[in-house]
Design a protein around this motif. Structure first.
Motif, short mmCIF file in Angstrom:
data_model
loop_
_atom_site.label_atom_id
_atom_site.label_comp_id
_atom_site.label_asym_id
_atom_site.label_seq_id
_atom_site.Cartn_x
_atom_site.Cartn_y
_atom_site.Cartn_z
N ALA A 1 -25.03 3.14 -0.47
CA ALA A 1 -26.47 3.34 -0.29
C ALA A 1 -26.86 2.95 1.12
CB ALA A 1 -27.24 2.53 -1.32
N PHE A 2 -27.74 3.72 1.72
CA PHE A 2 -28.22 3.42 3.07
C PHE A 2 -29.72 3.16 3.03
CE2 PHE A 2 -27.81 8.05 2.50
CZ PHE A 2 -29.13 8.45 2.65
N GLY A 3 -30.20 2.47 4.08
CA GLY A 3 -31.63 2.18 4.14
C GLY A 3 -32.07 1.13 3.15
N THR A 4 -31.14 0.24 2.75
CA THR A 4 -31.46 -0.77 1.73
C THR A 4 -31.74 -2.14 2.35
OG1 THR A 4 -29.10 -1.29 1.44
CG2 THR A 4 -30.05 0.43 0.03
N GLY A 5 -32.02 -2.18 3.64
CA GLY A 5 -32.22 -3.45 4.32
C GLY A 5 -33.31 -4.31 3.70
N ALA A 6 -34.33 -3.69 3.12
CA ALA A 6 -35.42 -4.46 2.51
C ALA A 6 -34.94 -5.27 1.32
CB ALA A 6 -36.55 -3.53 2.08
N GLY A 7 -33.78 -4.90 0.77
CA GLY A 7 -33.26 -5.63 -0.38
C GLY A 7 -32.15 -6.60 -0.02
N GLU A 8 -31.87 -6.74 1.26
CA GLU A 8 -30.81 -7.65 1.70
C GLU A 8 -31.42 -8.97 2.16
OE1 GLU A 8 -28.79 -5.50 4.71
OE2 GLU A 8 -28.29 -3.81 3.40
N VAL A 9 -30.71 -10.06 1.88
CA VAL A 9 -31.16 -11.39 2.29
C VAL A 9 -30.06 -12.01 3.14
CG1 VAL A 9 -31.97 -13.65 1.54
CG2 VAL A 9 -32.44 -11.62 0.14
N GLY A 10 -30.32 -12.24 4.40
CA GLY A 10 -29.32 -12.81 5.29
C GLY A 10 -29.93 -13.16 6.62
N GLU A 11 -29.03 -13.51 7.56
CA GLU A 11 -29.50 -13.88 8.89
C GLU A 11 -30.16 -12.69 9.60
OE1 GLU A 11 -29.75 -16.65 10.39
OE2 GLU A 11 -28.62 -18.00 9.11
N GLU B 1 -35.41 -0.81 8.91
CA GLU B 1 -35.59 0.59 9.24
C GLU B 1 -34.31 1.38 8.96
OE1 GLU B 1 -34.10 -1.39 13.00
OE2 GLU B 1 -35.59 -1.85 11.43
N LEU B 2 -34.44 2.68 8.87
CA LEU B 2 -33.31 3.56 8.60
C LEU B 2 -32.59 3.90 9.89
CD1 LEU B 2 -31.82 5.20 6.41
CD2 LEU B 2 -33.34 7.11 6.97
N ARG B 3 -31.29 3.66 9.92
CA ARG B 3 -30.49 3.97 11.10
C ARG B 3 -29.62 5.19 10.82
NH1 ARG B 3 -28.10 -1.93 12.73
NH2 ARG B 3 -27.05 -1.59 10.72
N PRO B 4 -29.62 6.21 11.71
CA PRO B 4 -28.82 7.41 11.48
C PRO B 4 -27.35 7.12 11.24
CG PRO B 4 -30.37 7.76 13.28
CD PRO B 4 -30.45 6.30 12.93
N SER B 5 -26.78 6.15 11.94
CA SER B 5 -25.36 5.85 11.76
C SER B 5 -25.07 5.36 10.35
CB SER B 5 -24.92 4.80 12.79
OG SER B 5 -25.69 3.61 12.66
N ASP B 6 -26.01 4.59 9.76
CA ASP B 6 -25.83 4.14 8.38
C ASP B 6 -25.87 5.32 7.41
OD1 ASP B 6 -25.66 1.54 9.27
OD2 ASP B 6 -27.78 1.08 8.88
N VAL B 7 -26.74 6.28 7.69
CA VAL B 7 -26.81 7.47 6.85
C VAL B 7 -25.50 8.24 6.91
CG1 VAL B 7 -28.02 9.64 6.43
CG2 VAL B 7 -29.31 7.63 7.19
N ARG C 1 -21.22 18.89 10.49
CA ARG C 1 -21.99 18.92 11.75
C ARG C 1 -23.19 17.97 11.64
NH1 ARG C 1 -21.67 25.40 13.13
NH2 ARG C 1 -19.85 25.26 14.52
N GLY C 2 -23.81 17.96 10.48
CA GLY C 2 -24.93 17.05 10.27
C GLY C 2 -24.50 15.60 10.33
N ILE C 3 -23.36 15.27 9.70
CA ILE C 3 -22.87 13.90 9.72
C ILE C 3 -22.51 13.48 11.14
CG2 ILE C 3 -20.96 12.42 9.00
CD1 ILE C 3 -21.06 13.71 6.28
N ALA C 4 -21.87 14.39 11.88
CA ALA C 4 -21.51 14.09 13.27
C ALA C 4 -22.76 13.85 14.12
CB ALA C 4 -20.66 15.22 13.85
N ALA C 5 -23.78 14.65 13.88
CA ALA C 5 -25.03 14.48 14.65
C ALA C 5 -25.67 13.13 14.34
CB ALA C 5 -25.99 15.62 14.32
N LEU C 6 -25.66 12.72 13.08
CA LEU C 6 -26.21 11.41 12.73
C LEU C 6 -25.39 10.29 13.37
CD1 LEU C 6 -27.09 11.87 8.95
CD2 LEU C 6 -28.70 11.66 10.85
N SER D 1 -30.19 5.45 -2.49
CA SER D 1 -30.76 5.63 -1.15
C SER D 1 -32.09 6.35 -1.22
CB SER D 1 -29.79 6.41 -0.27
OG SER D 1 -28.55 5.75 -0.16
N ALA D 2 -32.22 7.27 -2.17
CA ALA D 2 -33.47 8.02 -2.31
C ALA D 2 -34.60 7.10 -2.77
CB ALA D 2 -33.29 9.18 -3.29
N ALA D 3 -34.27 6.16 -3.68
CA ALA D 3 -35.29 5.23 -4.16
C ALA D 3 -35.79 4.34 -3.02
CB ALA D 3 -34.72 4.38 -5.29
N PHE D 4 -34.86 3.79 -2.25
CA PHE D 4 -35.27 2.94 -1.14
C PHE D 4 -36.02 3.74 -0.08
CE2 PHE D 4 -32.43 -0.12 -2.99
CZ PHE D 4 -32.91 -1.35 -2.56
#
Length: 745
Positions: free
Chosen positions: A428-438, A443-449, A531-536, A594-597
């Motif tokens: 899952a990507f874009g789940t930073g709001a649910g992570e607890v750490g340093e 925000e959503l990062r293309p590389s994570d997608v 091509r889409g994955i490479a672009a991200l 990822s869609a839910a987040f």
């Protein structure tokens, strides 16, 4: 003849359809047919069809149902009717439907108030014509089939109902349909009849009318032997008749889910023909019969072999593919007719045989609302046949995916299924709001997608599939070395090499590999996917959006395609479009976390905190990210503009956090976030005069400045005890000392 519809300026063409609104000219008023939600039975209607070999006995079935509806929706059954009530009492062919079989010029038309001749010779070419039934009630054909009467007049002539005297007894009877020719001088019609005899007697599919026999009977006037095809009788209604009946009730079109379910049900019948090298040619709503809980494909007069370059081609304006006249019929042209039929049934398609004979109209509300369905129709009816679905099974698979989306969007019930095209999302990507750490990234990062999106399934028939199954290295650079040294070359190996190069950072090498594949097969959607994955991976969201949009066009029924496009669209800043895509993905399949987040993230940014919490709470308990969703819910509960946060929000967030199972460190970190937010609200954001209810607490601490400071002190000291680094431990103790109540002046 002008269209009978009051507000329609069109006229009926040679096939009996209005050139403006597309409706068929009624031979007589049609009785009402119940909608999918109506329990009423269908009144008797004279309808030509083929299907079940038994008449309605008046019995009703229980709750059992057939496959119609694909298990996703319920469609009202259409009861069988007594065949004796289906025959025409006064069989006539309307003058507007009388045309010469050879030159297609109008014949048998009235003049000066006098009715036209039903028999005679074409004034243009001299070919004899006759619109009088050759067979009459009581006639015996081939010493076996006893005529009951004429059912209707079709494109290839009269269709009759008969009783098979060789099958049946005093209790049951088998009713059959006999289909003749327009006239004995029509060579094309005769060839079509021979085609049916040659190809279709051996056909055996539950959704295709059964051809029993091919018989001959002397013409009562000339004595010439006339050929007749003997088919099973279906006492149901054509989809065209159902549509007209619904319009008469005020429902201008059929429900979209019902239309799609019809398509999913009948496509296997077309696929059955295609697998045997046959092309149906003239698919349209008139040629599909709904009888009880089943659909039947009828009127096989136009069926021909795929390699037949001689036989006449039968089709209907508005449905026939544009290339048929030049290139001939094909599987792709049959796909086109299915797409056009779906369009005619699902929205008001005025001018479908004239203005929009080879395109879809613009500004159709349904197509604007149902983007996946719109894309499916666009591909099915593409002017370039190479861009259409290449098989009935391919169209059926995507149509079923669209049906799942449409139904889930209507009732809110997820209907996931395993995809034959994609793996599940890798992470899952874009789940930073649910992570607890340093360090947490909200925000959503293309590389994570790029690292998390699903991957195309490996084609097990590819020559390199076996080699890829043995490839288990995790290091991308090592994977590149092994793939470059593969013992064979194949599409799957090249795609896997492209993926390894993307993961190793060699985007130029990945692009070169994709260009190589595109030169060989420009229609492979997997090229655009990678091509889409490479672009991200290269942080180029705009280019990725173009690539994933192309994949969505090719696979409109795949949630993975919508998920990829949603993420790319969000990365470009078009959050409204992204939210719509995320929502459609999440409604149909709760496995795409990822869609839910993504949807919650966009809703929260727009100030819709309740909407964001609703989505996060839908992440199932069985998901490995259920806790992360709850953590994101805690943070969402605390997020508000000045004066928008209320004590109820703080209490609710506190309860949510207390229900989450977290380790001590993460719980302490999250407690600090919550208590700091509460303290800030108490000191600055609370509306003047706002009174707190007695006993209000957050994480067990009184909702007051003193109580919250005590809670913060405890949380900081708990974190200090767990810290491994001395400097970090000292800093946390300092924070605890700074926030404790007795340091206040």
């Amino acid at each position: 003849m002008r269209c009978v519809r009051a507000d329609c300026p069109g006229s009926y063409g040679p096939e009996g359809y209005c050139d403006e609104c597309g409706r068929k000219k009624p031979d007589k008023p049609l009785a009402s047919v119940p909608s999918a939600a109506s329990p009423a039975s269908v009144p008797s209607v004279a309808t030509v069809s083929a299907g079940s070999t038994r008449a309605s006995s008046g019995r009703t079935r229980g709750s059992s149902r057939g496959g119609l509806g694909a298990g996703l929706i319920d469609i009202a059954r259409v009861p069988l009717r007594d065949p004796a009530t289906a025959v025409m009492q006064d069989p006539k062919v309307a003058e507007g439907r009388r045309y010469c079989a050879k030159c297609n010029e109008a014949v048998g038309r009235g003049k000066d108030g006098k009715p036209g001749r039903v028999e005679g010779f074409c004034p243009s070419c001299g070919t004899p014509f006759s619109f009088v039934p050759r067979l009459h009630p009581g006639d015996i054909v081939n010493d076996r089939y006893e005529m009951l009467g004429a059912l209707a007049y079709g494109g290839l002539g009269w269709i009759y109902l008969a009783r098979d005297r060789n099958v049946g007894d005093a209790v049951t009877e088998r009713w059959v349909v006999l289909k003749g020719l327009i006239n004995t001088g029509d060579a094309d019609a005769m060839a079509s009849a021979v085609t049916e005899r040659r190809f279709l007697v051996e056909m055996d599919h539950p959704n295709i009318v059964k051809i029993f026999d091919f018989v001959q009977h002397p013409d009562p006037k000339t004595g010439e032997l006339i050929g007749y095809i003997v088919m099973e009788y279906v006492g149901g209604h054509s989809l065209r008749d159902i549509l007209v009946a619904r319009r008469a009730e005020g429902a201008r079109v059929l429900p979209l889910a019902e239309v799609i379910a019809y398509g999913v049900e009948i496509l296997p019948a077309l696929g059955y023909l295609h697998d045997r090298g046959l092309i149906f040619c003239d698919f349209k709503p008139d040629n599909v019969i709904h009888a009880e809980e089943q659909l039947k494909l009828i009127d096989l007069g136009g069926v021909r072999r795929a390699d037949d370059d001689v036989s006449a081609v039968y089709g209907t304006p508005g449905y026939q593919a544009p290339e048929v006249a030049e290139l001939g019929p094909s599987v792709a042209s049959d796909i086109y007719t299915v797409g056009r039929s779906l369009a005619v049934l699902s929205f008001e398609f005025r001018g479908f045989s004239t203005t929009y004979a080879h395109e879809l109209p613009k500004d159709v509300p349904l197509l604007a609302q149902e983007e996946s369905y719109h894309r499916l129709l666009r591909r099915a009816t593409h002017k370039d046949r190479d861009r259409r679905f290449q098989s009935a099974a391919e169209l059926s698979e995507q149509l079923l995916g669209v049906l799942r989306e449409v139904v889930s969007a209507t009732d809110g019930i997820a209907r996931p299924t395993l995809s034959r095209q994609f793996t599940p999302e890798r992470r899952a990507f874009g789940t930073g709001a649910g992570e607890v750490g340093e360090e947490t990234v909200a925000e959503l990062r293309p590389s994570d997608v790029a690292a998390g999106l699903p991957l195309p399934q490996v084609d097990v028939l590819d020559p390199g599939a076996g080699f890829l199954a043995t490839l288990s290295v995790a290091d991308p650079a090592e994977a590149v070395k092994q793939l470059e040294a593969a013992p064979m070359s194949s599409v799957e190996i090249v795609l896997r090499l492209v993926r390894a190069r993307i993961e190793s950072g060699d985007l130029a090498g990945a692009k070169a590999g994709l260009d190589e594949l595109a030169a060989t097969d420009p229609f492979d959607w997997r090229i655009d996917w990678y091509r889409g994955i490479a672009a991200l991976a290269g942080d180029n969201a705009a280019e990725a959006r173009v690539s994933f949009d192309a994949v969505y066009d090719e696979l409109p029924g795949e949630p993975a395609a919508r998920l990829a496009l949603a993420a790319a669209v969000e990365c470009t800043g078009d959050v409204d479009a992204a939210a719509k895509l995320y929502e459609r993905v999440w409604r149909v399949d709760r496995g795409y976390i990822s869609a839910a987040f993504g949807l919650a993230r966009i809703r929260l940014a727009a100030g819709d905190r309740a909407g964001a919490l609703s989505v996060l709470d839908q992440v199932p308990d069985s998901s490995s990210l259920h806790i992360a969703a709850q953590v994101a819910g805690v943070r969402a509960s605390l997020r508000a503009e000045a004066h928008a946060l209320k004590h109820d929000d703080l209490v609710s967030a506190s309860g949510r956090l207390e229900r989450i199972t977290l380790d001590v460190e993460r719980r302490a970190r999250l407690a600090v976030e919550m208590l700091e937010a509460a303290l800030g609200w108490i000191n600055g954001s609370r509306l003047p005069g706002h009174r707190l209810p007695p006993g209000a607490k957050v994480l067990g601490h009184e909702l007051s400045e003193r109580g919250l400071r005590l809670g913060l002190e405890q949380a900081y000291r708990a974190m200090a005890q767990l810290a491994q680094d001395p400097d970090t431990r000292i800093a946390l103790v300092d924070r605890a000392n700074a926030v404790r109540p007795r340091t206040l002046t």
